[in-house]
Design a protein around this motif. Structure first.
Motif, mmCIF file in Angstrom:
data_model
loop_
_atom_site.group_PDB
_atom_site.id
_atom_site.type_symbol
_atom_site.label_atom_id
_atom_site.label_comp_id
_atom_site.label_asym_id
_atom_site.label_seq_id
_atom_site.Cartn_x
_atom_site.Cartn_y
_atom_site.Cartn_z
ATOM 1 N N PHE A 73 8.362 -37.501 15.764
ATOM 2 C CA PHE A 73 7.275 -37.824 14.832
ATOM 3 C C PHE A 73 7.162 -39.327 14.630
ATOM 4 O O PHE A 73 6.061 -39.887 14.636
ATOM 5 C CB PHE A 73 7.486 -37.122 13.484
ATOM 6 C CG PHE A 73 6.473 -37.513 12.456
ATOM 7 C CD1 PHE A 73 5.186 -37.011 12.508
ATOM 8 C CD2 PHE A 73 6.781 -38.410 11.447
ATOM 9 C CE1 PHE A 73 4.223 -37.383 11.576
ATOM 10 C CE2 PHE A 73 5.845 -38.789 10.513
ATOM 11 C CZ PHE A 73 4.560 -38.275 10.576
ATOM 12 N N LEU A 74 8.307 -39.996 14.451
ATOM 13 C CA LEU A 74 8.268 -41.449 14.270
ATOM 14 C C LEU A 74 7.709 -42.140 15.514
ATOM 15 O O LEU A 74 6.928 -43.079 15.404
ATOM 16 C CB LEU A 74 9.674 -41.975 13.945
ATOM 17 C CG LEU A 74 10.205 -41.636 12.562
ATOM 18 C CD1 LEU A 74 11.665 -42.060 12.427
ATOM 19 C CD2 LEU A 74 9.360 -42.280 11.476
ATOM 20 N N SER A 77 4.000 -41.581 15.612
ATOM 21 C CA SER A 77 3.368 -42.421 14.590
ATOM 22 C C SER A 77 3.257 -43.856 15.071
ATOM 23 O O SER A 77 2.219 -44.502 14.923
ATOM 24 C CB SER A 77 4.178 -42.383 13.295
ATOM 25 O OG SER A 77 4.232 -41.079 12.776
ATOM 26 N N GLY A 80 0.477 -44.393 17.525
ATOM 27 C CA GLY A 80 -0.877 -44.124 17.057
ATOM 28 C C GLY A 80 -1.385 -42.747 17.418
ATOM 29 O O GLY A 80 -2.581 -42.487 17.375
ATOM 30 N N GLU A 81 -0.479 -41.834 17.747
ATOM 31 C CA GLU A 81 -0.879 -40.478 18.120
ATOM 32 C C GLU A 81 -1.040 -39.565 16.907
ATOM 33 O O GLU A 81 -1.600 -38.482 17.027
ATOM 34 C CB GLU A 81 0.167 -39.886 19.069
ATOM 35 C CG GLU A 81 0.292 -40.655 20.368
ATOM 36 C CD GLU A 81 1.510 -40.275 21.180
ATOM 37 O OE1 GLU A 81 2.296 -39.413 20.732
ATOM 38 O OE2 GLU A 81 1.687 -40.852 22.263
ATOM 39 N N VAL A 82 -0.555 -39.992 15.761
ATOM 40 C CA VAL A 82 -0.652 -39.191 14.544
ATOM 41 C C VAL A 82 -1.894 -39.624 13.778
ATOM 42 O O VAL A 82 -2.122 -40.821 13.573
ATOM 43 C CB VAL A 82 0.615 -39.367 13.659
ATOM 44 C CG1 VAL A 82 0.454 -38.650 12.339
ATOM 45 C CG2 VAL A 82 1.843 -38.880 14.408
ATOM 46 N N GLU A 84 -4.192 -39.222 10.235
ATOM 47 C CA GLU A 84 -4.123 -38.789 8.846
ATOM 48 C C GLU A 84 -5.528 -38.483 8.350
ATOM 49 O O GLU A 84 -6.504 -39.035 8.838
ATOM 50 C CB GLU A 84 -3.436 -39.833 7.965
ATOM 51 C CG GLU A 84 -4.183 -41.134 7.802
ATOM 52 C CD GLU A 84 -3.472 -42.110 6.886
ATOM 53 O OE1 GLU A 84 -2.737 -41.669 5.989
ATOM 54 O OE2 GLU A 84 -3.670 -43.310 7.068
ATOM 55 N N GLN A 104 -6.433 -43.084 12.469
ATOM 56 C CA GLN A 104 -5.080 -43.445 12.848
ATOM 57 C C GLN A 104 -4.320 -43.980 11.641
ATOM 58 O O GLN A 104 -4.926 -44.440 10.671
ATOM 59 C CB GLN A 104 -5.098 -44.529 13.931
ATOM 60 C CG GLN A 104 -5.362 -44.017 15.305
ATOM 61 C CD GLN A 104 -5.127 -45.109 16.339
ATOM 62 O OE1 GLN A 104 -5.150 -46.287 16.032
ATOM 63 N NE2 GLN A 104 -4.923 -44.691 17.567
ATOM 64 N N LEU A 105 -3.015 -43.913 11.731
ATOM 65 C CA LEU A 105 -2.192 -44.476 10.666
ATOM 66 C C LEU A 105 -2.432 -45.977 10.572
ATOM 67 O O LEU A 105 -2.762 -46.626 11.567
ATOM 68 C CB LEU A 105 -0.707 -44.221 10.946
ATOM 69 C CG LEU A 105 -0.246 -42.767 10.920
ATOM 70 C CD1 LEU A 105 1.238 -42.686 11.273
ATOM 71 C CD2 LEU A 105 -0.473 -42.146 9.567
ATOM 72 N N ASP A 109 2.013 -48.410 8.179
ATOM 73 C CA ASP A 109 2.755 -47.176 8.443
ATOM 74 C C ASP A 109 3.368 -47.183 9.846
ATOM 75 O O ASP A 109 4.484 -46.693 10.043
ATOM 76 C CB ASP A 109 1.844 -45.959 8.282
ATOM 77 C CG ASP A 109 1.420 -45.745 6.834
ATOM 78 O OD1 ASP A 109 2.170 -46.162 5.930
ATOM 79 O OD2 ASP A 109 0.344 -45.157 6.618
ATOM 80 N N ARG A 110 2.654 -47.746 10.810
ATOM 81 C CA ARG A 110 3.187 -47.819 12.172
ATOM 82 C C ARG A 110 4.363 -48.785 12.255
ATOM 83 O O ARG A 110 5.344 -48.531 12.952
ATOM 84 C CB ARG A 110 2.073 -48.210 13.136
ATOM 85 C CG ARG A 110 1.016 -47.087 13.241
ATOM 86 C CD ARG A 110 -0.187 -47.490 14.011
ATOM 87 N NE ARG A 110 0.155 -47.579 15.434
ATOM 88 C CZ ARG A 110 -0.722 -47.906 16.368
ATOM 89 N NH1 ARG A 110 -1.974 -48.174 16.042
ATOM 90 N NH2 ARG A 110 -0.357 -47.960 17.623
ATOM 91 N N ALA A 113 7.372 -47.008 10.855
ATOM 92 C CA ALA A 113 7.926 -46.090 11.846
ATOM 93 C C ALA A 113 8.762 -46.857 12.869
ATOM 94 O O ALA A 113 9.854 -46.435 13.253
ATOM 95 C CB ALA A 113 6.809 -45.302 12.535
#
Length: 148
Positions: A73-74, A77, A80-82, A84, A104-105, A109-110, A113
């Protein structure tokens, strides 16, 4: 070790949900009279107890994220694949309507991570300079038997 019958298995499953022995026994098909006086015996039954413990371990392991899952997950993140969900508004014919957008986050946040992944893999080291003269002092305050 003997296996559970259908009613005992149903009791154990209901007990896991509610942690109420009497109500679980009734839902599993035992009479109210039996459930009122003997439900605690069902919980104490070694086969039922073992079944409940095994199921609780399975449920717990399904709920808790493993290290690989957290790292994946990190990493996603960071890349940029996660996405929100963000609530925004749009105006239609003078009325405001809420709309959910996926984005994108944020860079913050990136970066967080990346920082957490860096800590995991010990990519960052803090330089610490230690200097000084540490003298050793020996204090002999332990007396002899004659002093006591």
């Amino acid at each position: 070790m003997s296996t559970l019958n259908d009613r005992q298995r149903a009791f154990a499953d209901y007990y896991i949900e509610s942690l109420n022995a009497e109500q679980s026994a009734i839902r599993a098909g035992y009479s109210e009279k039996y459930a009122r006086g003997n439900a605690h015996k069902l919980v104490a039954n070694s086969c039922i107890k073992n079944y409940i413990e095994e199921r609780m371990k399975e449920i717990e392991s399904d709920r808790i994220a493993k290290a690989e899952e957290v790292l994946a997950f990190l990493s996603a993140s960071l890349r940029g694949e996660v996405l929100e969900e963000v609530v925004s508004t749009e105006s239609i014919e003078g009325m405001i309507k809420p709309v959910i957008l996926k984005k994108q986050l944020s860079a913050k946040d990136r970066i967080k991570a990346a920082e957490l992944l860096g800590k995991r893999y010990a990519l960052f080291t803090e330089k610490v300079d230690l200097e000084g003269n540490v003298g050793v002092t020996i204090i002999d305050d332990i007396g002899t038997l004659e002093d006591a």
